[in-house]
Every structure is written in C-alpha cells, then in structure tokens.
Design a protein around this motif. Structure first.
Motif, short mmCIF file in Angstrom:
data_model
loop_
_atom_site.label_atom_id
_atom_site.label_comp_id
_atom_site.label_asym_id
_atom_site.label_seq_id
_atom_site.Cartn_x
_atom_site.Cartn_y
_atom_site.Cartn_z
N MET A 37 32.56 -25.15 -13.56
CA MET A 37 32.76 -26.41 -14.73
C MET A 37 33.75 -25.55 -14.71
SD MET A 37 29.98 -29.02 -15.71
CE MET A 37 31.21 -29.65 -16.51
N ALA A 38 34.12 -25.49 -16.12
CA ALA A 38 35.28 -25.30 -16.77
C ALA A 38 36.31 -24.75 -15.93
CB ALA A 38 35.29 -24.14 -18.00
N VAL A 39 35.90 -23.53 -15.24
CA VAL A 39 37.04 -23.35 -13.74
C VAL A 39 37.90 -24.24 -13.29
CG1 VAL A 39 37.51 -21.46 -12.68
CG2 VAL A 39 36.27 -20.82 -14.52
N ILE A 40 36.59 -25.15 -12.55
CA ILE A 40 36.88 -25.92 -11.55
C ILE A 40 38.26 -27.15 -12.18
CG2 ILE A 40 35.80 -27.93 -10.53
CD1 ILE A 40 36.02 -25.45 -8.79
N LYS A 103 34.66 -29.28 -5.75
CA LYS A 103 34.55 -28.09 -5.29
C LYS A 103 34.15 -28.29 -3.80
CE LYS A 103 32.11 -23.79 -5.51
NZ LYS A 103 30.84 -23.68 -6.01
N ALA A 104 33.42 -29.38 -3.08
CA ALA A 104 32.82 -29.77 -2.38
C ALA A 104 34.35 -30.59 -1.35
CB ALA A 104 31.89 -30.42 -2.54
N ASP A 125 41.99 -18.58 -5.78
CA ASP A 125 42.86 -18.55 -7.05
C ASP A 125 41.98 -18.86 -8.35
OD1 ASP A 125 45.30 -18.08 -6.48
OD2 ASP A 125 45.82 -19.82 -6.32
N ILE A 126 40.92 -19.80 -7.80
CA ILE A 126 39.65 -20.04 -8.89
C ILE A 126 38.76 -19.07 -8.73
CG2 ILE A 126 37.71 -21.98 -7.92
CD1 ILE A 126 39.52 -24.08 -7.30
N ASP A 127 38.53 -18.53 -7.72
CA ASP A 127 37.40 -17.17 -7.35
C ASP A 127 37.76 -16.33 -8.53
OD1 ASP A 127 35.92 -18.43 -5.56
OD2 ASP A 127 36.22 -17.59 -3.66
N ALA A 128 39.28 -16.06 -8.28
CA ALA A 128 39.44 -15.25 -9.38
C ALA A 128 39.13 -15.46 -10.57
CB ALA A 128 40.62 -14.56 -8.70
N ASP A 129 39.87 -16.89 -10.96
CA ASP A 129 39.55 -17.39 -12.30
C ASP A 129 38.17 -17.39 -12.54
OD1 ASP A 129 39.75 -18.48 -14.62
OD2 ASP A 129 40.97 -20.11 -13.91
#
Length: 193
Positions: A37-40, A103-104, A125-129
């Motif tokens: 959640m925090a990353v998204i 995300k979906a 980028d999100i995956d790396a984060d």
C-alpha cells in the motif's frame, strides 16, 4: 461537509469486512499487502496521470479507473491520518481498496498497446521500490482481501469515534466549518441589525 460526514457516520452501514462473502459482479481486483500500500500510494499520482492520458480505452479500463476514483473519494482522498499505516484506522480497508484498484489499473494498462511501454516502466520502478522496502512481507487484516469494481468499500464511519486521529480531524473540520459559517452568516445578521 461536516453535516455530510455526520450523516454518513450515523447512517452508514459497516464497511464490508472480509472475504467470506462471494465478490460482487464486476472486475475482480487482487488483494494488496499492507506494505505494498505505502509503495503504491507513492506512485498513485503517476498511475492516474498515465490513465488520464489514454484516449483509446475499453469497459474494463473505465471500470477500474472510475472505481479507483470513487474509492479514493469515499476514503476522503487519502487525507485521514493513519489511513495507510494504521490497521485500526476506519479508513484502512478503503485505502486497501483504492490502492489495490490503482495497482490493477496499472497492470491492465500494461496490456494496452498505447500505454504498455510506460506502464511496464512504471511497474518496474514500483517493483524495485517494493523489493527495497520489503513491502510484500508487511501484512495486516485486510492484506488477503480481494476487491471488485461491483462494490464500494466505505470507511468504518462508526469507528471514527474510537480512533483518536480520525476523531480529531473530524472535530477540527466541524469547528472550522462552524466558525466559517458564523463568520459568513453571523456577520451578515449582525450587520442587518
């Protein structure tokens, strides 16, 4: 706004509270861990910006986009304290819902020809984060809950009185609106006398 919040607080039914009932019809939205959640949330603006630039869309895209915006509004635009990090917040479950939808939506845009390249770069980028923050390991009571565009998750309005940060924001908002109303309407009545 204060009146609307009070009416929702008094009359609203409890938010759907678990995965025991079958999901309503609509586009199914996978669950999101608490850490994700925090990353998204940090990337939601980029996801929405990419979605707004799409000119060729389909019903699934529009359902995800509209549902995410509706959930975001129901969750008071993510402005309530603790809505992301505090599992006890009455706004935590609806935050899960609007961020899972974001995300979906991003995953769906990765399948759309016009958005694919930018969506995949954003996913990378999100995956790396997420890997850097260990996001997939941080869970909460709503981490396994799947959502659907066929149902809106409301905040647990009745629980606001037991969650001090939310209650404080509600009381300050009501006091500010009352003071503004008095300043506008009270001053007019005093001037008329």
């Amino acid at each position: 706004m204060a009146t609307a919040l009070l009416v929702m607080l008094v009359t609203s039914a409890q938010a759907h509270g678990g995965s025991s009932a079958p999901l309503p019809p609509g586009v199914q939205i996978p669950s999101l861990t608490h850490g994700q959640m925090a990353v998204i949330a940090r990337y939601r603006g980029d996801i929405v910006d990419l979605a707004q630039r799409q000119t060729v869309t389909d019903p699934t895209f529009r359902r995800l986009y509209n549902h995410g915006n509706l959930q975001f509004t129901y969750c008071l635009w993510g402005l309530m304290p603790g809505s992301l990090g505090d599992e006890e917040s009455p706004f935590n479950e609806c935050s899960h819902a609007y961020l899972a939808t974001a995300k979906a939506l991003l995953a769906y845009m990765a399948t759309m020809p016009a958005a694919s390249r930018e969506a995949k770069a954003l996913i990378s980028d999100i995956d790396a984060d997420m890997v850097r923050s260990g996001a997939s390991w941080i869970l909460c009571q709503f981490s396994g809950e799947a959502f659907s565009t066929g149902a809106v998750i409301e905040p647990r309005w009745r629980d606001m009185v037991f969650h001090l940060p939310s209650l404080a924001v509600l009381l300050v908002t009501m006091a500010t609106l009352a003071a503004a109303s008095w300043a506008i309407f009270g001053a007019k009545q005093a001037g008329a006398v």
